[in-house]
Design a protein around this motif. Structure first.
Motif, short mmCIF file in Angstrom:
data_model
loop_
_atom_site.label_atom_id
_atom_site.label_comp_id
_atom_site.label_asym_id
_atom_site.label_seq_id
_atom_site.Cartn_x
_atom_site.Cartn_y
_atom_site.Cartn_z
N THR A 109 3.53 -8.40 -6.58
CA THR A 109 2.98 -7.05 -6.85
C THR A 109 1.71 -7.07 -6.35
O THR A 109 1.42 -7.52 -5.45
CB THR A 109 2.33 -7.39 -8.45
N LYS A 110 1.29 -5.61 -5.83
CA LYS A 110 0.67 -5.69 -5.33
C LYS A 110 -0.45 -4.39 -5.30
O LYS A 110 0.15 -3.59 -6.39
CB LYS A 110 1.36 -5.46 -3.64
N GLU A 111 -1.43 -4.18 -5.24
CA GLU A 111 -2.67 -2.91 -5.98
C GLU A 111 -2.66 -2.43 -4.90
O GLU A 111 -2.79 -3.08 -3.65
CB GLU A 111 -3.59 -4.35 -5.72
N LEU A 112 -2.92 -1.02 -5.20
CA LEU A 112 -3.13 -0.04 -3.83
C LEU A 112 -4.62 0.74 -4.81
O LEU A 112 -4.41 0.82 -6.08
CB LEU A 112 -1.83 0.59 -4.46
N ASP A 113 -5.07 0.80 -3.52
CA ASP A 113 -6.64 1.50 -4.24
C ASP A 113 -6.01 2.85 -2.97
O ASP A 113 -5.76 3.08 -2.14
CB ASP A 113 -7.79 1.16 -2.41
N LEU A 114 -5.97 3.39 -4.67
CA LEU A 114 -5.61 5.00 -4.09
C LEU A 114 -6.94 6.65 -3.36
O LEU A 114 -6.62 7.32 -3.39
CB LEU A 114 -4.99 5.37 -4.84
N ASP A 173 -8.51 -6.82 0.93
CA ASP A 173 -9.00 -7.52 0.62
C ASP A 173 -8.40 -9.21 0.72
O ASP A 173 -8.08 -9.94 -0.06
CB ASP A 173 -9.17 -7.55 -1.22
N GLY A 174 -8.37 -9.23 2.35
CA GLY A 174 -8.09 -10.34 3.06
C GLY A 174 -6.53 -10.28 2.96
O GLY A 174 -4.81 -11.07 2.41
N GLY A 175 -6.22 -8.68 2.38
CA GLY A 175 -4.42 -8.59 2.62
C GLY A 175 -3.84 -8.10 0.94
O GLY A 175 -2.99 -8.03 0.28
N ALA A 176 -4.31 -8.64 -0.49
CA ALA A 176 -4.29 -8.43 -1.70
C ALA A 176 -4.55 -7.15 -2.39
O ALA A 176 -4.03 -6.58 -2.92
CB ALA A 176 -5.30 -9.19 -2.22
N THR A 177 -4.98 -5.86 -1.55
CA THR A 177 -5.05 -4.92 -1.70
C THR A 177 -4.72 -3.81 -0.50
O THR A 177 -4.96 -4.32 0.74
CB THR A 177 -6.98 -4.52 -1.98
N LEU A 178 -4.57 -2.87 -0.34
CA LEU A 178 -3.18 -1.94 0.49
C LEU A 178 -4.58 -0.28 0.08
O LEU A 178 -4.33 0.59 -0.97
CB LEU A 178 -2.32 -1.64 0.21
N LYS A 179 -5.22 -0.19 1.35
CA LYS A 179 -5.65 0.86 0.90
C LYS A 179 -5.49 2.57 1.60
O LYS A 179 -4.98 2.57 2.90
CB LYS A 179 -6.93 0.85 1.93
N VAL A 180 -4.43 3.11 0.63
CA VAL A 180 -3.68 3.65 1.00
C VAL A 180 -3.82 5.16 1.35
O VAL A 180 -4.75 5.59 0.97
CB VAL A 180 -2.84 4.07 -0.19
N GLU A 181 -3.37 5.35 2.96
CA GLU A 181 -3.52 6.36 3.69
C GLU A 181 -2.34 7.80 3.19
O GLU A 181 -2.00 8.45 3.51
CB GLU A 181 -3.44 5.78 4.86
N GLN A 182 -1.07 7.35 2.71
CA GLN A 182 -0.17 7.43 2.90
C GLN A 182 0.94 7.36 1.44
O GLN A 182 1.06 6.02 1.63
CB GLN A 182 0.20 7.74 4.11
N ILE A 183 1.39 8.34 0.38
CA ILE A 183 2.07 7.34 -0.39
C ILE A 183 3.47 9.07 -0.56
O ILE A 183 2.90 9.93 -0.51
CB ILE A 183 1.48 7.26 -2.00
N ARG A 184 3.79 8.08 -0.91
CA ARG A 184 5.35 9.23 -1.31
C ARG A 184 6.35 8.85 -2.73
O ARG A 184 6.20 7.43 -2.37
CB ARG A 184 6.57 9.01 -0.21
N GLU A 185 6.43 9.83 -3.82
CA GLU A 185 7.51 8.94 -5.04
C GLU A 185 8.71 9.23 -4.13
O GLU A 185 9.38 10.12 -3.26
CB GLU A 185 7.40 9.94 -5.83
N LEU A 186 9.57 7.97 -5.32
CA LEU A 186 10.82 7.84 -4.07
C LEU A 186 11.83 8.51 -5.62
O LEU A 186 11.65 8.14 -6.37
CB LEU A 186 11.58 6.93 -3.63
N PRO A 187 12.98 8.88 -4.84
CA PRO A 187 13.94 9.70 -6.44
C PRO A 187 15.19 8.33 -7.53
O PRO A 187 14.66 7.65 -5.97
CB PRO A 187 14.79 10.04 -5.52
N THR A 188 14.18 8.56 -8.09
CA THR A 188 15.52 7.84 -8.84
C THR A 188 16.88 7.82 -8.95
O THR A 188 17.32 8.64 -8.91
CB THR A 188 14.95 6.77 -10.16
N ILE A 189 17.89 6.78 -9.54
CA ILE A 189 19.08 7.04 -9.13
C ILE A 189 19.06 7.65 -10.82
O ILE A 189 19.13 5.84 -11.80
CB ILE A 189 19.77 6.18 -8.28
N GLY A 190 20.39 8.06 -11.38
CA GLY A 190 20.56 7.39 -12.22
C GLY A 190 19.84 8.70 -13.28
O GLY A 190 19.73 9.64 -13.36
#
Length: 92
Positions: A49-54, A75-92
């Motif tokens: 798991t990873k926490e994202l700061d949006l 936070d010592g690597g516990a959180t990612l301060k997001v600069e870009q985010i993309r939704e990926l397509p799902t299969i099925g």
């Protein structure tokens, strides 16, 4: 780009010297399992798991979507301060 604490790099070299250096940005990907205000939790491969700061982006992924995000580790690597985010397509 200057290297800073927590950053990663990949170097390609031969007997003469380095062919190139690739700076690897902090990133996370997986399925969004929780969304609360400017925070999201993603579960990636193997259950990690990873926490994202949006707070730095306008996009808010829905719970259940698969995303990939890049930004700066905090936070010592516990959180990612997001600069870009993309939704990926799902299969099925």
């Amino acid at each position: 780009m200057d290297a800073v604490m927590g950053s990663s790099a990949s170097v390609s070299a031969d007997d003469v010297g380095a062919d190139g250096v690739l700076a690897v940005r902090a990133h996370a990907g997986g399925t969004v399992t929780k969304l609360e205000g400017d925070r999201a939790t993603v579960v990636g491969p193997g259950g990690m798991t990873k926490e994202l700061d949006l707070s730095g982006v306008t996009e808010r992924p829905a719970v259940g979507t698969v995303v990939v995000a890049v930004g700066t580790a905090t936070d010592g690597g516990a959180t990612l301060k997001v600069e870009q985010i993309r939704e990926l397509p799902t299969i099925g």
